[in-house]
Write a protein that holds these residues in place. Sequence first.
Motif: not given
Lengths: 338, 338, 338, 338
Positions: A216, B242, D134, D185-186, D210-211, D239-240, D247-248, D272
């Motif tokens: 990323e 992670y 991304s 999330a970003r 994301i976290s 969450i990560r 994926r999450n 997600h």
Amino acid sequence: MIIQLEPTISAGQKADLFQQLKAIEVKPAEVSTQFGHYIVGVGKKEFDIRLIGSLPGIRDIHRVSDDYKLVSRKWKVEDTTIDLGGGIRIGTGHFALMAGPCSIESEDQIAKTIEHLKQSGIRIMRGGVYKPRSSPYSFRGLGIDGLKLWYELASKAGIRIITEVMMVEQIEDMLEYVDVFQVGARNAQNFNLLDALGKVDKPVLLKRGISGTMEELLQAAEYIFSNGNERIMLCERGIRTYESAYRNTMDVNAIAMLKAKTHLPVIADPSHGIGIRRFVDKIALASLMAGADGVIMEVHHTPEKAFSDGQQTLSFPEAERLYQQLEMAYQLRSSFES
Amino acid sequence: MIIQLEPTISAGQKADLFQQLKAIEVKPAEVSTQFGHYIVGVGKKEFDIRLIGSLPGIRDIHRVSDDYKLVSRKWKVEDTTIDLGGGIRIGTGHFALMAGPCSIESEDQIAKTIEHLKQSGIRIMRGGVYKPRSSPYSFRGLGIDGLKLWYELASKAGIRIITEVMMVEQIEDMLEYVDVFQVGARNAQNFNLLDALGKVDKPVLLKRGISGTMEELLQAAEYIFSNGNERIMLCERGIRTYESAYRNTMDVNAIAMLKAKTHLPVIADPSHGIGIRRFVDKIALASLMAGADGVIMEVHHTPEKAFSDGQQTLSFPEAERLYQQLEMAYQLRSSFES
Amino acid sequence: MIIQLEPTISAGQKADLFQQLKAIEVKPAEVSTQFGHYIVGVGKKEFDIRLIGSLPGIRDIHRVSDDYKLVSRKWKVEDTTIDLGGGIRIGTGHFALMAGPCSIESEDQIAKTIEHLKQSGIRIMRGGVYKPRSSPYSFRGLGIDGLKLWYELASKAGIRIITEVMMVEQIEDMLEYVDVFQVGARNAQNFNLLDALGKVDKPVLLKRGISGTMEELLQAAEYIFSNGNERIMLCERGIRTYESAYRNTMDVNAIAMLKAKTHLPVIADPSHGIGIRRFVDKIALASLMAGADGVIMEVHHTPEKAFSDGQQTLSFPEAERLYQQLEMAYQLRSSFES
Amino acid sequence: MIIQLEPTISAGQKADLFQQLKAIEVKPAEVSTQFGHYIVGVGKKEFDIRLIGSLPGIRDIHRVSDDYKLVSRKWKVEDTTIDLGGGIRIGTGHFALMAGPCSIESEDQIAKTIEHLKQSGIRIMRGGVYKPRSSPYSFRGLGIDGLKLWYELASKAGIRIITEVMMVEQIEDMLEYVDVFQVGARNAQNFNLLDALGKVDKPVLLKRGISGTMEELLQAAEYIFSNGNERIMLCERGIRTYESAYRNTMDVNAIAMLKAKTHLPVIADPSHGIGIRRFVDKIALASLMAGADGVIMEVHHTPEKAFSDGQQTLSFPEAERLYQQLEMAYQLRSSFES
């Protein structure tokens, strides 16, 4: 695939190239930066790259299997160096120290910090005028007026300014007063901001996201580069893990690996990397040995009175001791590489 | 609270002490180690520790607010040094290098490794004869016969052996042939194993769990100490995060912080810390600068043919280069501390 | 590759089979369980499995590309059901409730819990007599005497016992008094313990490690199965993440995915999954809807006085309410599946 | 401390109030929203809140010890309901379903999705016209033209639109065509975007980072509220973690806890949350049982041809089955609460 074009390429030659790319089902993206003109091609078919590489108007061509392209070392083997003028360079062979407060607070604070930096031979000053704060009720920085004041004092002293930009609209106002734009961890995937910074001819220091991956981070840098700005530094500032004994977990693995994956300089931020003053020196030294091209750290004339981040900020005497240690460690590391 | 008793304390004096502790609602645990006799007291009431400290038969007394007690630096300020005999010491002032294969494989492999270590002046050899493997169908080590063979060759060469013990029943058989018992990351909270290793007079290297906290690691060490064994080293070997670009994430923050929290030596394992051969050197150096008292690393005469962990194992020439760099970096670090 | 053998296979037929496997470079492992006799083959070469499958003495053969084999649903499509006798079954079609205190504390506590369970129609009681505790100075359980007392009272009441075993040496003593052995999160990769439990004809509930992956959990189960014990349940009990607002993060994704990857029953532990009493009901229900075959939870007649884990333990009235909700939710879920 | 003012408070009364706050060293922030006028006070001194509460012009006053204030349930006990007009409500008593593609792709796709939603009685459609990707070389959405087209079709059908806004500059253009703004999330800590959305009278769905922690999510919502917009929903979207099998990691603990900590509606995004189509239904149901006020999910008429996120997108028949299951589960859950 990255195709670097000759500046002299003609319109007809370019048209030919695009036709050839279409034939092999490669989707081309044109990128013009301060330093070159490229076609980034994304495709899945097998083909002989020499067929493209031998076309007129083309300087060179490389396959890049990574999802990030222009920031990959697979394309550009030699390290990127960023020149801030006045003999201040960041990149291999030029260990960069950047120091200053978390927040710019007052003229007095700026003046004291500049004095400290000059005595230590440090020529890049960090500081925040737009502060991302978890709570809307916290101090959010002095804003553009603080920046102007700071710039006036710093430029007189031959000191470069690195400061965080948080949104696209701030860029234009800040542009004249900033030497390096910093993108903070919370904006590490703010793609519109990255796009916009790609269109500006000022270097950018891009911090890894709070739980950002290598992939990323490099893709985020690709956003900046592919919009036209090659002058990018990456910054490891610690990641979020399950361990709550420190603010973040400094990831020296990332530093070592980034140096292998990209040609861009990698800076370490030990202040955020551990978040506890008494350990900042060890983490700075560890980061250097892992391969960092520079260190950015928080210093303050009275850390315990700092508006923000005081618990991880070094006093001037602590910082001076660390600058010297880093210098010695850098000499040692350089001796390993020769 | 930790009360260190005089060896000469009488039964009556001890009875008095216990009565006093009862009066202030402190739950006492008696601990006898190779080096001392202690009472660890856990209680919540406020009281004047001098009342206890001035009783006859008591050498000293300290408050320790941490949940771990005997391994805390709040009680024992000076660093613990572990003596393996023959002038081989681990702890402050004695940077310890330990190297060897992931798995002990054959007499030839042992002999070649010993030869390499001797040439490099390394006196502690690592290797596994009981291997924790994710899959039951993988190679699980040569077992006790492999250990005996190894010990025979190593002891002749003046080389000490560090190897993993996985279960209580193995201890007795292994005892004669082991110089340092290693507890692996997967057994970092195998409390019965820790109890049992506390009753053995051989040093123990205790690895941090795969996602172990500082607190858990120190409490695990407390298990060993409180069962009677003071000769403990802690080992940072990377944590699970992670990020999947590396096997583990080396946590240099942990190294720096452990050195502040405990008097026990702290060893770094860069091989597992990143899990990729080409970066092991940088991570080893980073760990040293963060304060590690030693490094344990995987080396093999032909890494690509190793039975396990080949991808993170250094060849002998790579290792030799790194030993020298570590030595130089250790000299530099020592100069900072003086 | 998993080859299930006929019970009637002759020595000569078996020798033939092994020769064939050798010819195609497959490494065979023989596995005999309560229910069958298998060869697990690991190899990389391509070949026609019918050539093996048509040999005499072979019941069936399946390719299994996963690293775990015998626990994979690729081999055994139908769900495994575990029969505890007396009509008590765990597995699809038999939603299993298991409840009881964190620690077995006293005869009175056991009696009160059994009374509560009987009134609620719950026939499996959980409780710890060997407690893994972070600190060596904490209560570590009543041990074997507590277990015997508990077993006496429970078996009279027709209640089955599930309790944690922490080390190989405990198995033999415990065997007579245990209906289901539990492997705790800290021992999720204690491979010697898993080996030993594979040789016992009692069901095993295997908890996911504190930061265990799907892969590791299934491989750990493979250890038990490949040593001869098919009667395995998996348990999701929350994982360690960066979030410190709860003790663990219940991973319902794992429940849903495990049900697809393995034929073994999957049990949810909402008490540890969130670690906060007031939310245990919601997390239990969520886990059920994600596909859990049962729920194991902590209950106590006076949670606030429990020796351990009181903060996540339900009172009897709270538990009774939840049992009913789970029953209703299970009915609903079953209606979706038909 | 939160002080709700009467609309009729006079300038003099307000001046008095500020003087009183100054006297007790409380730093006041004025907040005016669609629904009220508040003073948020931050201070450390002890004082009797009745002294403030009894001043003229003040409706009520509450202490709020959390760092977030206006979004805390400590201040506002009853649940917030968000009214989208036409009888469409989100909040307790109104389980909200939102479905649609990851990306808006074409008029045909929009029409088919609307048809599907209408048949299923779903009245809120999700979709992206600005896509955070991304890689800079990926499809980034149809932009404002796509939004206008979508809005035209949706509003005719009585369907509300929820779509992501990525930067401040987009808000004005989008405002007319959007029913609910989504923050991805970003951008969960893109504080300038949050500030700006606080000044808009359209509801906002705020995704957890994301976290992101519980604390950070609630503070981010506080940004929006304190800028003037009370119509906020929170969204748990996984969450990560260290687990790479999905994926999450959907965090149902967060859903249960958020419902206790805040009066705002909590929406779950199972698409997600696990990122794998075949498990979306189970995770949606689990989230509902954990307390979610609604579910937002990705659906497409041909998921395998979707421009983005196809692997986690349900087909229409799959979605229809899930809508019905969710409806039944919601009825069951409601029966538990009464």
